[in-house]
Design a protein around this motif. Structure first.
Motif, short mmCIF file in Angstrom:
data_model
loop_
_atom_site.label_atom_id
_atom_site.label_comp_id
_atom_site.label_asym_id
_atom_site.label_seq_id
_atom_site.Cartn_x
_atom_site.Cartn_y
_atom_site.Cartn_z
N ILE A 3 47.19 38.86 47.82
CA ILE A 3 46.24 39.58 46.99
C ILE A 3 46.71 41.00 46.68
N HIS A 4 47.03 41.75 47.73
CA HIS A 4 47.27 43.18 47.57
C HIS A 4 48.44 43.53 46.64
N PRO A 5 49.67 43.03 46.88
CA PRO A 5 50.76 43.47 46.00
C PRO A 5 50.59 43.09 44.53
N PRO A 6 50.18 41.83 44.21
CA PRO A 6 50.03 41.54 42.78
C PRO A 6 49.00 42.45 42.10
N LEU A 7 47.87 42.69 42.76
CA LEU A 7 46.86 43.56 42.15
C LEU A 7 47.39 44.98 41.99
N LEU A 8 48.05 45.46 43.04
CA LEU A 8 48.57 46.83 43.00
C LEU A 8 49.59 46.96 41.87
N TYR A 9 50.46 45.95 41.73
CA TYR A 9 51.48 46.01 40.68
C TYR A 9 50.84 45.93 39.30
N LEU A 10 49.76 45.10 39.19
CA LEU A 10 49.07 45.05 37.90
C LEU A 10 48.56 46.43 37.54
N ALA A 13 44.41 48.74 33.79
CA ALA A 13 45.32 49.18 34.84
C ALA A 13 44.53 49.87 35.95
N TRP A 14 43.59 50.70 35.55
CA TRP A 14 42.80 51.46 36.54
C TRP A 14 41.99 50.51 37.42
N ALA A 15 41.36 49.50 36.79
CA ALA A 15 40.54 48.56 37.57
C ALA A 15 41.42 47.79 38.57
N PHE A 16 42.58 47.33 38.12
CA PHE A 16 43.48 46.60 39.02
C PHE A 16 43.94 47.51 40.16
N LEU A 17 44.29 48.75 39.80
CA LEU A 17 44.79 49.66 40.83
C LEU A 17 43.70 49.94 41.86
N LEU A 63 57.19 57.11 40.82
CA LEU A 63 57.49 57.87 42.03
C LEU A 63 57.12 57.05 43.26
N GLY A 64 55.96 56.37 43.16
CA GLY A 64 55.54 55.53 44.27
C GLY A 64 56.56 54.43 44.53
N THR A 65 57.02 53.79 43.45
CA THR A 65 58.03 52.75 43.59
C THR A 65 59.28 53.32 44.24
N PHE A 66 59.66 54.52 43.80
CA PHE A 66 60.85 55.16 44.35
C PHE A 66 60.67 55.42 45.84
N LEU A 67 59.52 55.98 46.22
CA LEU A 67 59.29 56.32 47.62
C LEU A 67 59.34 55.07 48.49
N VAL A 68 58.75 53.98 47.98
CA VAL A 68 58.68 52.77 48.79
C VAL A 68 60.03 52.08 48.86
N GLY A 122 62.38 40.24 45.80
CA GLY A 122 61.31 39.49 45.15
C GLY A 122 60.22 40.41 44.62
N SER A 123 59.92 41.49 45.36
CA SER A 123 58.84 42.36 44.89
C SER A 123 59.28 43.10 43.64
N MET A 124 60.57 43.41 43.53
CA MET A 124 61.03 44.05 42.29
C MET A 124 60.93 43.06 41.13
N LEU A 125 61.22 41.78 41.42
CA LEU A 125 61.10 40.77 40.36
C LEU A 125 59.64 40.64 39.93
N LEU A 126 58.73 40.71 40.90
CA LEU A 126 57.30 40.66 40.55
C LEU A 126 56.94 41.87 39.69
N TRP A 127 57.49 43.02 40.03
CA TRP A 127 57.25 44.24 39.25
C TRP A 127 57.63 44.00 37.79
N VAL A 128 58.85 43.45 37.59
CA VAL A 128 59.32 43.21 36.23
C VAL A 128 58.48 42.12 35.56
N LEU A 129 58.05 41.12 36.34
CA LEU A 129 57.20 40.07 35.77
C LEU A 129 55.90 40.66 35.24
N VAL A 130 55.30 41.56 36.01
CA VAL A 130 54.05 42.19 35.57
C VAL A 130 54.31 43.03 34.31
N LEU A 131 55.45 43.73 34.31
CA LEU A 131 55.82 44.50 33.12
C LEU A 131 55.91 43.58 31.91
#
Lengths: 665, 383
Positions: free
Chosen positions: A171-178, A214-218, A288-293, A94-103
Motif C-alpha cells: 500500500i504505502h510505496p505505490p500511494l506515496l509514488y502516486l 497528487a496531493w490526495a495520494f501523497l 530531493l526526497g528520491t535523492f535522499l532515499v 524495482g522501486s525505481m521501475l515503479l517510479w517510472v511506471l507511475v510517471l
C-alpha cells in the motif's frame, strides 16, 4: 515470460522517451500540429512499454525466475504470493521501475484526458514529462538494471527484508509514488507554461485536478507509511522525524500550498508567479526526497540498497531539473503580467498567509534534514537534529495555520470582513472552549497545553461545519431553501470543508496521543500481570508457531478492565528463516479510536519475557483524519467544473482538431 | 527464436507511435497547419472563462453570492475574455516547412528507435538466455538439471527423509565444492551420525571445518581427523591435516615428524605428495625421496643397491602389486599405479594388459572407466 522481453521493453521505452522530449516541444516551438500530435502517441507508447517491462519483472518474481539477479536478491520461492508481488518494488531497482511506471501512467493520463488543453501546452507538458522519463530510465539502465541475469541460476533466493514482508509494502510505496510523481505533472505544466510564456487563470484550472490528485495520494501515502511504521517497528511511535519521512513531508507542505494558491490564481488571476514557483518546488522536493532515499546519503529503514555512484547520478538529475526549471523561472517570471489585486484581509490574503507558513514549514524541515548532512560534509562533525527541533519549528508554524484555517473560507474574495467572519465562528469558538474546559477538568493536572489543543481541534472541525452551514444560509433562509442550497453547493466547497475537518480530526489524535499516552516497560512471567492506561494485562500463554517462511514465538495476554475480562491481545517475536532475522509483531487492540499496543521484547535472564505496552488514546484519529483530508481532495477532484473547459467542437469544426470530449461530461 | 519475433513486433509498435500521428490528414490538409494551432490556446482559455461566467451566474441565482459581488466577478471574467479574444484574432500561423519537419520526425522514429534500443540492448541484454522459472527447472529431468537444482532436490528429499544418511553423504562433498561450508560440515556430521564413522566421512568433516575457519585446524576438525586415524592409522588426509594442526600449534618438529612419515608412506604418483613435500620444506625438514609404494625400510635399503639391483627390487614390488590385484581387483588406485609402473619400467605390453584387466574389472563403473581411460591416454597406451 522471458525477462529479456522486459529488458528490451525498457530500452524501447527510453528511445520513445527521448523522442517524446524532442518532437512535441519542437512542434510547439514552430507551431506544427503534426509534431505536437506525436506527444500523446509517444506518451501512451512509453506507458505501454514501461508497463510491459514492469509486468515481465513481476512475472519473474511470481515464477521465482532466479536467473534474474533482482529476483535472487529479494525473493524466495516459499514466500506468500502477495509478498512475491510486493517484493518487486521492495528493493532499489524495482522501486525505481515503479517510479517510472507511475510517471508513465501520469503521462498517459495527460495524453488521454488532456483533450481540453491547448495543443502547444499539452505538447510542452508531455515533452517535459518525457525528459523526466529519459533521466530516470537512463538512471535505471545504467546504474540499477532490474533485468541483470545470473548464470548459472541459483536454486533459491535470498528473501525479502523481513520488515518489508507486510501488507504495508503493498500500500504505502505505490500511494506515496502516486503522490511524489503526480507532482511531476504540475511541474511539467509549470515548465511548459514558462516555455510558452502564457500563464493565465485557465492554466490554474487545468493544473488543479493534477495537483489535487497528487496531493490526495501523497496525504494517504504518508499516513499509511506512518501507520505501517507504528505497528511494524514495535516502538509505538507514529512519526520519527526520520529524514525519509521528512523527505515526504516537504513536498506535502509545498503541495498543500500549491492547491491553495492555484485556487487564487484560477479565481482571481493573481499569485501567478508564486503558483508557478510552488509547482516547481513541490516536484523539486519530491526529487530531493528520491535523492535522499536512493543515494545512500542517509541510512534508514528505507535505504534498502545504497551505492555512491547512484547518488552522483541522481544528484546530476536533481541539478538538471531543479536548476534548469528555476533558471527558466528566473528568466521568464519578470515578463508575466500581474493579475487581480486584493486587500490583506480577504480570501486571497488568508491563502497567502497559509502559503507563507506552509512553505516556511517546508523550509524548516528542509534545514533540519539537510543541515546535519551539510555539516558532516563540511567538517566531519556528526550531529543529529532531533524531534525537539522539528516539533518546535513545525509546531510553531502550523499553529497559526490551523487557527486561521476556519476564517479563510468565510472571508470574501478581494476584500474580507474579519469581524464578520469571527462573529460567524463564535459558535465553533465557544464549543472549542467548552471542549478545552472538559478536557482540563478530566485530566486533573497534566500538560497544560493539551486541553487548549483539544479545544483548537474542536474549533477547526466545527469551523468547517460553520463554513458549509453559512454557504447554505442555514438560519438565514427558510429550511427548505437551505437544504436546496446545501445540495447545490459545488463539490469543491464540500471537499474543502471536509479536508479542513480532516485536519482537525488529525489534530485531535496528535494532541491526545502525545499528551495522555501511557507507557509501561516491564518483564513478566507466565501468569503475571501489569497495568497500563487503566487496563490490566496478564501473560496467559507463550506459544511457538510456524509460518511459511518464518517462526513465531507468540505471547498472548488477556485484557481486563475493572476486573472484567474483555479480550486478548497477541504479540510475537518473528524470525525469518532465510535471513535469520528477527522482527517484532506488535499486538494491537482498538477500543473506539484508542489503541492498546503490546510489543514483546527479549527473554529475560531470570525467566520471563520483556514487554513494552502502551495505551494510546485517540491515536487512530491521526490516520483517519489524514484519510478524511484525502477524501476531501478526491471530492474536490470530482467537481464537474474541473473537467469542463473543452472548446465546443460543434461551433468551429475545422478550427479545433481532435475534439475528443473524454473529459467533458 | 520467439524472442526475436517479440523484439521485432515491439520495435514496430514503437515506430508506429511516431509515424501514426505524422500521417497526412486528408480533411485537414486544406487548412494551413500552423494556423489552427496558434489560435487554439486562446480558444481553450475562452472556454474556461465562459464556464466561469456560467458558474458565477449559477452562484448568483442560488443566492451563494450577492448581486453586487456577482457583477464585479462578471466584469473581471469579461475582461479576461476580451483579452483572450484579442489574442485569438491576432494569432499568426507559423506554417512553412511542415513536410520537411515531418520527414525529419519520421526518420528519427524509423532509424532512431531501432538504433537507440538496439545498441542499448546489445550492451545490457542476454538474448540467448531464456527464462528459468523455478517450477520448470524442478520438473526438468535430472540429466538436464543444473547443479543448484539437483542440490535443491536432494535437500527437499532430506527434509522429508531426515534419516537418510546416504543423501547427506552424497551432498556433503558437493556443498564443499560450491563453497557452502556450513552446510557441508552439517551434512558430514549427519552422515556420521546416521551411517557411522568412516575415515572418509571424518576427513570430509574435518576439511569442511577447516575451510569454514579460513584454514585454521580447529579443535573440532582435529577431533574429526583423530577419529579418522583411529579407524585407519594410514589415512593420508588425516595425517596431513594433523601435521598442519601441529604446525599451527607452534610445534614444527612434531609436524615435520608426521609429514616425514607420511611422505615416506606415500606412493610416488600420489597427487598429494607435492603438498606434503611443500609442507616439509616449510617447516625446514629434509624432504625424503618419493617412494613408489614400498615401505620406508625398502626405500632405505634401495639406497644401498646398485642400479640393476634397484631395478630388480622395483620389479619385485610391481609384481607383488600385480599379484595382489589379480586376487582382489577392487583397488582402482592400485590398478592405476600398476599401469603407470609398467610404463615407467618400459613394459608396454604388461601396461596394456593392466589397462584391459582394469577395464574388465570396472566394466560397470563409468567413473572408474573414465579414470582408467584418461590415464591410459596420458601414458600413450591407447584405449
Amino acid at each position: 515470460m522471458n525477462p529479456e522481453i522486459g529488458q528490451y521493453a525498457l530500452v524501447l521505452a527510453l528511445a520513445l522517451a527521448i523522442l517524446q522530449t524532442v518532437l512535441p516541444i519542437w512542434g510547439a516551438r514552430v507551431g506544427d500540429a503534426a509534431l505536437m500530435r506525436t506527444g500523446p502517441a509517444l506518451a501512451i507508447g512509453f506507458f505501454g512499454f514501461v508497463a510491459l517491462s514492469f509486468a515481465v519483472l513481476t512475472a519473474a518474481y511470481v515464477q521465482s525466475d532466479f536467473s534474474v539477479l533482482n529476483v535472487v536478491e529479494n525473493s524466495h520461492s516459499l514466500k506468500p504470493m502477495l509478498y512475491k508481488i510486493t517484493g518487486v518494488w521492495g528493493n532499489h531497482e524495482g522501486s525505481m521501475l515503479l517510479w517510472v511506471l507511475v510517471l508513465a501512467i501520469f503521462g498517459a493520463l495527460v495524453a488521454v484526458f488532456g483533450s481540453n488543453l491547448p495543443a502547444s501546452l499539452k505538447a510542452n507538458v508531455l515533452g517535459v514529462q518525457g525528459s523526466i522519463g529519459v533521466a530516470f530510465l537512463l538512471f535505471i539502465l545504467l546504474t540499477s538494471n532490474p533485468f541483470t541475469r545470473v548464470v548459472p541460476p541459483p536454486a533459491e533466493g535470498q528473501d525479502l527484508n523481513p520488515i518489508l514482508q507486510d501488507i504495508g509494502l503493498a500500500i504505502h510505496p505505490p500511494l506515496l509514488y502516486l503522490g511524489y510523481v503526480g507532482f511531476s505533472v504540475t511541474f511539467a505544466f509549470a515548465v511548459a507554461a514558462l516555455l510558452d510564456g502564457r500563464i493565465d487563470a485557465a492554466w490554474a484550472r487545468w493544473v488543479r485536478p493534477w495537483a489535487l490528485a497528487a496531493w490526495a495520494f501523497l496525504t494517504v501515502g504518508i499516513a499509511m507509511g506512518s501507520y505501517w511504521a507504528y505497528y511494524e517497528l514495535g516502538w509505538g511511535g507514529w512519526w520519527f522525524w526520520d529524514p525519509v519521512e521528512n523527505a515526504s513531508l516537504m513536498p506535502w507542505f509545498a503541495g498543500t500550498a500549491l492547491i491553495h494558491s492555484a485556487v487564487v490564481m484560477e479565481k482571481r488571476d493573481a499569485l501567478k508567479v508564486w503558483t508557478i514557483l510552488l509547482a516547481i518546488l513541490a516536484f523539486s522536493l519530491s526529487l530531493l526526497g528520491t535523492f535522499l532515499v536512493r543515494s545512500g546519503v542517509l541510512t534508514s529503514v528505507h535505504a534498502f540498497a545504497t551505492d555512491p555512484s547512484r547518488g552522483v547520478f541522481i544528484l546530476c538529475i536533481l541539478i538538471f531539473f531543479i536548476g534548469g526549471s528555476l533558471a527558466l523561472y528566473a528568466f521568464r517570471a519578470p515578463m508575466l503580467r500581474q493579475g487581480g489585486i486584493f486587500a490583506p484581509i480577504s480570501r486571497e490574503g488568508a491563502l497567502v498567509l497559509n502559503n507563507l507558513l506552509l512553505t516556511a514549514a517546508a523550509a524548516a524541515v528542509l534545514i533540519g534534514t539537510l543541515f546535519p548532512l551539510a555539516l558532516e560534509a563540511w567538517n566531519g562533525a556528526k550531529i543529529t537534529v532531533g524531534p525537539p527541533y522539528f516539533n518546535l519549528t513545525v509546531g510553531a508554524l502550523m499553529l497559526p495555520v490551523v487557527f486561521a484555517m476556519p476564517f479563510g473560507p468565510l472571508l470574501a474574495w478581494k476584500r474580507g470582513d474579519l469581524a464578520g467572519a469571527a462573529q460567524r465562528l463564535m459558535l465553533a469558538f465557544g464549543a472549542g472552549i467548552v471542549i478545552a474546559a472538559i478536557c482540563l477538568y478530566a485530566q486533573g493536572g497534566g500538560p497544560a497545553l493539551a486541553p487548549l489543543g483539544m479545544g483548537l481541534a474542536a474549533f477547526i472541525v466545527l469551523g468547517a461545519v460553520v463554513d458549509i452551514a453559512e454557504r447554505a444560509g442555514i438560519g438565514r433562509v427558510p429550511a427548505a431553501s437551505a437544504i436546496a442550497r446545501l445540495k447545490g453547493l459545488p463539490r469543491a466547497a464540500w471537499g474543502a470543508a471536509i479536508a479542513h475537518a480532516g485536519v482537525g480530526i488529525c489534530l485531535f489524535g496528535i494532541i491526545a496521543e502525545t499528551s495522555w499516552n501511557a507507557e509501561r516497560i516491564t518483564g513478566v512471567k507466565l501468569g503475571e500481570s501489569f497495568t497500563v492506561g487503566g487496563y490490566e494485562l496478564t501473560l496467559a500463554r507463550v506459544e511457538p508457531r510456524n509460518g511459511p517462511n518464518y517462526r513465531d514465538l507468540a505471547g498472548i495476554f488477556t485484557i481486563r478492565r475493572g476486573g472484567v475480562e474483555i479480550g486478548t491481545v497477541e504479540s510475537s517475536k518473528r524470525v525469518f528463516l532465510a535471513r535469520n532475522m528477527p522482527t517484532t509483531e506488535a499486538g494491537i487492540r482498538t477500543f473506539w479510536f484508542s489503541q492498546l499496543y503490546v510489543s514483546l521484547g527479549d527473554e529475560l535472564p531470570g525467566g520471563g519475557i520483556g514487554v513494552r505496552a502502551y495505551w494510546k488514546p485517540l491515536v487512530t484519529l491521526i490516520w483517519l483524519g489524514s484519510v478524511v483530508m484525502a477524501l476531501g481532495g478526491v471530492l474536490s477532484l470530482s467537481d464537474r467544473r474541473l473537467r469542463v473547459g473543452a472548446p465546443k467542437p460543434a461551433k468551429k469544426p475545422k478550427v479545433v482538431p481532435t475534439p475528443a470530449p473524454v473529459a467533458a461530461e | 527464436m520467439s524472442l526475436w519475433i517479440a523484439i521485432t513486433l515491439m520495435t514496430g509498435a514503437a515506430i508506429l507511435a511516431v509515424l501514426w500521428p505524422l500521417r497526412v490528414r486528408r480533411g485537414a490538409s486544406a487548412e494551413p497547419a500552423g494556423n489552427e494551432v496558434a489560435s487554439e490556446p486562446a480558444l481553450a482559455d475562452l472556454a474556461v472563462y465562459r464556464d466561469q461566467l456560467a458558474e458565477i451566474e449559477r452562484d448568483r441565482a442560488s443566492g451563494l453570492i450577492g448581486a453586487a459581488e456577482g457583477e464585479a466577478a462578471r466584469t473581471e471574467v469579461a475582461r479576461r475574455i476580451l483579452r483572450a479574444s484579442a489574442e485569438a484574432e491576432g494569432a499568426v500561423g507559423a506554417g512553412g516547412n511542415a513536410d520537411r519537419r515531418r520527414r525529419v520526425a519520421a526518420v528519427a522514429g524509423l532509424v532512431g528507435i531501432p538504433l537507440i534500443a538496439g545498441s542499448l540492448y546489445i550492451a545490457l541484454g542476454s538474448p540467448g538466455y531464456g527464462p528459468q522459472p523455478l517450477a520448470a527447472r524442478l520438473e526438468a529431468r535430472p540429466e538436464q538439471s543444473d547443479i543448484a537444482i539437483l542440490i535443491r532436490k536432494v535437500e527437499s528429499h532430506l527434509e522429508a527423509n531426515p534419516q537418510d544418511g546416504r543423501g547427506y553423504e552424497i551432498i556433503a562433498p558437493i556443498y564443499a565444492r560450491i563453497g557452502r561450508l556450513d552446510d557441508a560440515a552439517r551434512a558430514w556430521s549427519n552422515a556420521i551420525r546416521l551411517l557411522g564413522s568412516t575415515p572418509q566421512r571424518q576427513t570430509g568433516l574435518g576439511e569442511a571445518l577447516i575451510a569454514q575457519a579460513g584454514g585454521v585446524v580447529t579443535t573440532d576438525a582435529k577431533a574429526a581427523f583423530a577419529a579418522a586415524l583411529a579407524a585407519d592409522p594410514k589415512d593420508p588426509k588425516a595425517r596431513y591435516f594433523l601435521g598442519l594442526a601441529a604446525e599451527q600449534d607452534g610445534q614444527p618438529q612434531q609436524a615435520a615428524a608426521i609429514w616425514s612419515q607420511l611422505a615416506a608412506d606415500t606412493p610416488a604418483d600420489a597427487p598429494w605428495l607435492g603438498l606434503v613435500q611443500q609442507a616439509l620444506a616449510r617447516v625446514g625438514a629434509p624432504v625424503p625421496a618419493p617412494a613408489a609404494g614400498p615401505s620406508a625400510a625398502e626405500v632405505a635399503a634401495a639406497g644401498d643397491l646398485s642400479p640393476e639391483q634397484r631395478q630388480q627390487m622395483v620389479r619385485g614390488m610391481v609384481d607383488r602389486l600385480s599379484a595382489r590385484l589379480a586376487q582382489n581387483g577392487d583397488d582402482l588406485d592400485g590398478w592405476l599405479r600398476l599401469m603407470r609402473a609398467w610404463t615407467v619400467l618400459g613394459e608396454a605390453d604388461k601396461a596394456k594388459a593392466a589397462v584391459s584387466d582394469a577395464r574388465t574389472h570396472f566394466a560397470r563403473d563409468d567413473g572408474a572407466l573414465g579414470r582408467i581411460d584418461a590415464l591410459a591416454r596420458e601414458l600413450g597406451l591407447g584405449s
